[in-house]
Design a protein around this motif. Structure first.
Motif, PDB file in Angstrom:
ATOM      1  N   ARG A 277       0.837  -1.203   0.000  1.00 40.79           N
ATOM      2  CA  ARG A 277       0.000   0.000   0.000  1.00 40.79           C
ATOM      3  C   ARG A 277       0.865   1.245   0.000  1.00 40.79           C
ATOM      4  O   ARG A 277       1.891   1.308   0.681  1.00 40.79           O
ATOM      5  N   SER A 278       0.442   2.264  -0.745  1.00 41.33           N
ATOM      6  CA  SER A 278       1.158   3.535  -0.748  1.00 41.33           C
ATOM      7  C   SER A 278       0.952   4.256   0.578  1.00 41.33           C
ATOM      8  O   SER A 278      -0.150   4.263   1.127  1.00 41.33           O
ATOM      9  N   THR A 279       2.011   4.844   1.074  1.00 39.49           N
ATOM     10  CA  THR A 279       1.964   5.647   2.289  1.00 39.49           C
ATOM     11  C   THR A 279       2.514   7.024   1.960  1.00 39.49           C
ATOM     12  O   THR A 279       3.590   7.141   1.374  1.00 39.49           O
ATOM     13  N   TRP A 280       1.776   8.070   2.328  1.00 35.74           N
ATOM     14  CA  TRP A 280       2.231   9.442   2.151  1.00 35.74           C
ATOM     15  C   TRP A 280       2.548  10.018   3.525  1.00 35.74           C
ATOM     16  O   TRP A 280       1.761   9.849   4.473  1.00 35.74           O
ATOM     17  N   PHE A 281       3.669  10.721   3.640  1.00 33.25           N
ATOM     18  CA  PHE A 281       4.109  11.197   4.945  1.00 33.25           C
ATOM     19  C   PHE A 281       5.158  12.281   4.764  1.00 33.25           C
ATOM     20  O   PHE A 281       5.636  12.540   3.636  1.00 33.25           O
ATOM     21  N   CYS A 282       5.535  12.934   5.855  1.00 30.54           N
ATOM     22  CA  CYS A 282       6.616  13.913   5.849  1.00 30.54           C
ATOM     23  C   CYS A 282       7.720  13.407   6.762  1.00 30.54           C
ATOM     24  O   CYS A 282       7.504  13.254   7.980  1.00 30.54           O
TER      25      CYS A 282
END
Length: 287
Positions: A277-282
């Motif tokens: 699964r794609s994970t978006w984060f900083c």
């Protein structure tokens, strides 16, 4: 796939149309969706009154006066639309998807008062089944679910207890429906960013202050998303065709390369893949 806020939005749309009404007839236009329909599915629903429509995680639960419950899952593209006395509430335009095609109306419920509810599912990844309501605690799917993320059982203390000793990344753990029910990729990414917790962080390191912060932010994200009617990305719309609007408030989800919205942070949103699964984060403010 619709997550908890989207399914809750659908439930709220179905309640005034079906709750308290008797189902007069059911048209089943194919033998199966993801799985075959239960034996005598239409006959077991015909003549039954819908006493309540509940939700558990991402599942809709139609409580019948026969002592059975119909469980429904929207899959990837399932939608309900409602027709009342000739007026049709059709799904409207979606961000990346065309309006519902009537040829995919696989199940049609005809209820008292001229109410017609259609279940449309182009990909046929949803499903419906019947089970004795009294057996819910032992149901193969429902019985294994964790607490609702905005319910009283979900707290920092609970997270601390259930995550203790786990070596999996916290992002993966929060997607485990036995830990918390109904969370999906969108809202886990958003909650982790609000909490300043890296999706890579080992779950066992969460208990304590991080767990309290994370539980609070998970709850807030879910409540705000429900109030916004969910998020419309591909196939989701509520029963009246209205789109969800929570996607306009995304901080990280699907915002690769955008500046981080955390005040004072100079990072930008990154993407990685975890458990497929794609994970978006900083990486600058999520530690």
């Amino acid at each position: 796939m619709p997550e908890l806020p989207e399914v809750e939005t659908v439930r709220r749309g179905l309640v005034p149309a079906l709750e308290g009404r008797r189902i007069l007839a059911v048209d089943v236009n194919r033998p199966n969706l993801r799985y075959p329909f239960p034996e005598r599915f239409a006959a077991r629903l015909a003549g039954r009154r819908v006493e309540a429509i509940d939700r558990r995680a991402k599942y809709l639960l139609f409580r019948l006066d026969s002592g059975e419950t119909m469980i429904g899952h929207l899959g990837m593209s399932g939608r309900f639309s409602i027709e009342v006395e000739g007026e049709v509430a059709q799904p409207g335009d979606f961000v990346h998807a065309a309006p519902a095609n009537p040829k995919h109306d696989h199940v049609v419920f005809r209820a008292e008062g001229g109410v017609v509810v259609r279940y449309n599912d182009p990909r046929r990844f949803g499903y419906m089944e019947l089970f004795p309501t009294a057996d819910e605690a032992s149901h193969k799917t429902l019985g294994a679910l964790g607490p609702e993320p905005h319910g009283n059982e979900f707290s920092g203390a609970y997270l601390g207890e259930v995550l203790a000793g786990r070596r999996t990344p916290i992002k993966t753990a929060l997607l485990d429906q036995s830990i918390v029910a109904g969370l999906g990729n969108i809202y886990v990414c958003e909650a982790l960013h609000r909490s300043g917790i890296s999706p890579r962080r080992v779950s066992a390191s969460i208990p304590g202050a991080r767990a309290e912060r994370l539980a609070r932010d998970v709850r807030d994200v879910i409540v705000e998303a429900i109030e916004a009617g969910g998020s419309s990305l591909k196939d989701f719309a509520s029963t009246d065709g209205a789109l969800g609007y929570f996607q306009h408030g995304f901080r990280v989800y699907d915002r690769l390369g955008a500046p981080c919205p955390t005040p004072g942070c100079v990072g930008e949103i990154q993407r990685l893949v975890q458990s497929g699964r794609s994970t978006w984060f900083c990486s600058s403010c999520q530690r």
